[in-house]
Design an enzyme around this catalytic site. Structure first.
Site, mmCIF file in Angstrom:
data_model
loop_
_atom_site.group_PDB
_atom_site.id
_atom_site.type_symbol
_atom_site.label_atom_id
_atom_site.label_comp_id
_atom_site.label_asym_id
_atom_site.label_seq_id
_atom_site.Cartn_x
_atom_site.Cartn_y
_atom_site.Cartn_z
ATOM 1 N N VAL A 129 1.018 -1.129 -0.042
ATOM 2 C CA VAL A 129 0.127 -0.072 -0.078
ATOM 3 C C VAL A 129 0.682 0.982 0.115
ATOM 4 C CG1 VAL A 129 -1.626 1.066 1.102
ATOM 5 C CG2 VAL A 129 -1.875 -1.397 1.080
ATOM 6 N N GLU A 130 1.981 1.134 0.668
ATOM 7 C CA GLU A 130 2.756 2.366 0.731
ATOM 8 C C GLU A 130 3.502 2.708 -0.443
ATOM 9 O OE1 GLU A 130 3.554 4.678 3.495
ATOM 10 O OE2 GLU A 130 1.952 3.708 4.524
ATOM 11 N N SER A 131 4.168 1.663 -1.134
ATOM 12 C CA SER A 131 4.955 2.203 -2.247
ATOM 13 C C SER A 131 5.180 0.924 -3.358
ATOM 14 C CB SER A 131 6.527 2.077 -1.581
ATOM 15 O OG SER A 131 7.036 0.740 -1.240
#
Length: 542
Positions: A129-131
């Protein structure tokens, strides 16, 4: 010397085309507290029309699967999870294929980190989700790495960031730091969805939202979010962040059943982590291991220089297949040939590589090899040279001229006297343009070029010092008595007002004025999550 087995891949799946850049639009990244979107965002919200897409029996079964984090989801929250889930199975499927394959290189290690701490292994999917598990991801807000740590939070959790390195770009160290942070958040909230929301919004924001709504967790806040004033409400990004994570988790647990290519993290190419002594020659290590510098850098993006820090030991990563070569090199005395070198500032534009070579007894070629991209040097530059080299202006002046034609083409014309007396110095940041600097200080690009003798703006590089014509270092504001305020230490100080710009955070504002983050919070009654672009802050610079 210590080595630890981790799993990663020398393959660079990020080279799969421009489609990947657009694909990251669906990954929200973090908020101002922790990170920010890693690519140009098309929309944080999944199109509502996808809600009507029917699910097959296998897709429905995967959606109903649950683990320690995604059990007992309220009905209204489950609707958002389902919407996100359908998107990744349909329009977002190409992105899911790419990020799941890239995650294969890191999941074995990430799961191990969370498992050994007694934390749910599904937390390993949060970096998707982050990167999209990109170790080199950098957001517009200044967050970096697979886990999108902001500078201050990264330092707080042990990720060194200095002239030598940025450990936020080390996917293994960053995973360990993320586990520390998530463990702390779970200790605060005793609920994993709430801890995950706080990773995005910040613990202060989350706690105030819970208190303001009188609820006990993230789902309760979402149900009553409209009770809060606009500033206190959770943003759409955070409200969608947890459902997006849960949707991705359900897909990652059921990839083959959902028609995706299975991933086998335990079969990913094995990478070994070594502890390198101060001043280790990284180019020498890559040559000794018989791997290209490009491949070496792909595994060691956290190192900013071809030499490791001469101040402390650091981690380096190499493929398992070259373990013996790496061990032999790192044990040899020649591996730390640069241990007695250190970064120093160029004090005068009269200095040159030729003069430094004469003062140090080191060839120009070797000096340039450890300072890549610096064919010419300028006053204010930081370069790596032997500790014994005298970089003072007086030492340079004692050498006199004699640097030949290369000096004549290297040196800049001195700035006009009026500029020198009133100008402020600005250090160029990564990805910063001359146009952006000109806008920041309210001067023209041409004026900056003239003040710094810049003929080609494209030749600028991060870390270079620029003189800004017609500015003063700090905008002074007098108190009613007409005197400048005094700091607590008794030293005179200058009170300035600062307007928050996109990408700012408390840490980089504090560093700009050489004050502490705690001081900024005290002077302005503000925390990271409440920082807003366009807001005016008070800064008392000593």
């Amino acid at each position: 010397m210590h080595k630890e087995a981790t799993r990663s891949g020398a393959q660079r799946l990020w080279k799969q085309g421009l489609c990947l850049l657009l694909a990251y639009a669906l990954l929200a990244g973090c908020s101002a507290r922790q990170g920010g979107g890693t690519e140009e965002s098309l929309s944080l919200r999944v199109p509502a029309e996808e809600a009507a897409t029917p699910l097959s029996p296998a897709e429905q079964a995967a959606l109903q699967s649950s683990g320690p984090i995604d059990r007992n989801i309220p009905a209204d929250a489950m609707q958002e999870v389902t919407l996100q889930y359908k998107h990744f199975l349909n329009k977002g499927r190409p992105t899911m294929k790419i990020v799941s394959k890239r995650a294969e290189n890191y999941l074995a290690y990430s799961r191990k980190v969370f498992r050994t701490r007694g934390m749910p292994e599904d937390l390993a999917y949060l970096a998707i989700v982050e990167s999209g598990y990109r170790p080199d991801a950098v957001s517009r807000a200044g967050a970096a790495g697979a886990w999108q740590f902001m500078p201050y939070t990264g330092m707080k959790y042990g990720l060194n960031q200095d002239w030598w390195m940025d450990e936020r770009l080390d996917p293994y160290r960053a995973t360990e730091a993320a586990a520390d942070y998530l463990q702390k958040l779970y200790g605060d909230f005793r609920d994993w969805p709430t801890a995950i929301a706080a990773y995005n919004a910040g613990e202060g924001k989350m706690r105030r939202a819970m208190e303001g709504t009188g609820t006990r967790n993230f789902y309760g806040v979402c149900q009553r979010n409209e009770m809060l004033d606009e500033k206190a409400q959770l943003r759409d990004e955070t409200k969608q962040y947890v459902p997006r994570f849960i949707a991705i988790t359900k897909i990652m647990r059921n990839l083959p059943q959902l028609g995706f290519e299975p991933i086998r993290p335990e079969s990913a190419p094995l990478v070994l982590r070594f502890t390198a002594r101060p001043g280790t020659d990284l180019m020498g290590l890559s040559r000794a291991c018989g791997i290209s510098w490009e491949d070496f850098v792909a595994l060691n993006r956290h190192h900013r220089r071809p030499i490791t820090s001469t101040e402390r030991s650091t981690f380096v990563y190499v493929p398992q297949r070259v373990e013996h070569q790496a061990t032999a090199f790192l044990r040899g005395s020649g591996s730390t040939a640069f241990a007695q070198w250190q970064p120093k500032k160029v004090q005068t534009s009269s200095d040159s590589w030729a003069k430094i070579s004469k003062r140090s007894g080191v060839s120009i070629a070797q000096l340039k090899s450890v300072n890549p991209g610096t064919d010419a040097i300028y006053a204010g530059d930081t370069i790596l040279v032997p500790r014994s080299v005298n970089m003072s202006a007086s030492a340079v002046n004692r050498q006199g001229g004699g640097s030949g034609k290369s000096n004549a083409t290297r040196e800049r014309r001195p700035a006009p006297a009026a500029v020198a007396s009133s100008g402020k110095m600005h250090t160029l940041q990564p990805n910063e343009t001359l146009y952006g600097v000109a806008r920041k200080y309210g001067v023209s690009v041409a004026a900056i070029q003239e003040a710094n003798d810049i003929s080609n703006p494209n030749s600028l590089r991060a870390g270079q010092s620029l003189r800004i014509p017609g500015t003063v270092a700090v905008a002074e504001r007098k108190n009613p008595s007409g005197r400048l305020g005094a700091s607590r230490s008794g030293r005179s100080s200058k009170r300035a007002t600062y307007t928050v710009r996109p990408g700012d955070n408390l840490w980089n504002i504090a560093r700009r004025y050489d004050v502490s983050v705690d001081d900024l919070k005290r002077w302005n009654n503000v925390d990271e999550s409440a920082l807003r672009v366009g807001a005016t802050m008070i800064v008392e610079a000593n």
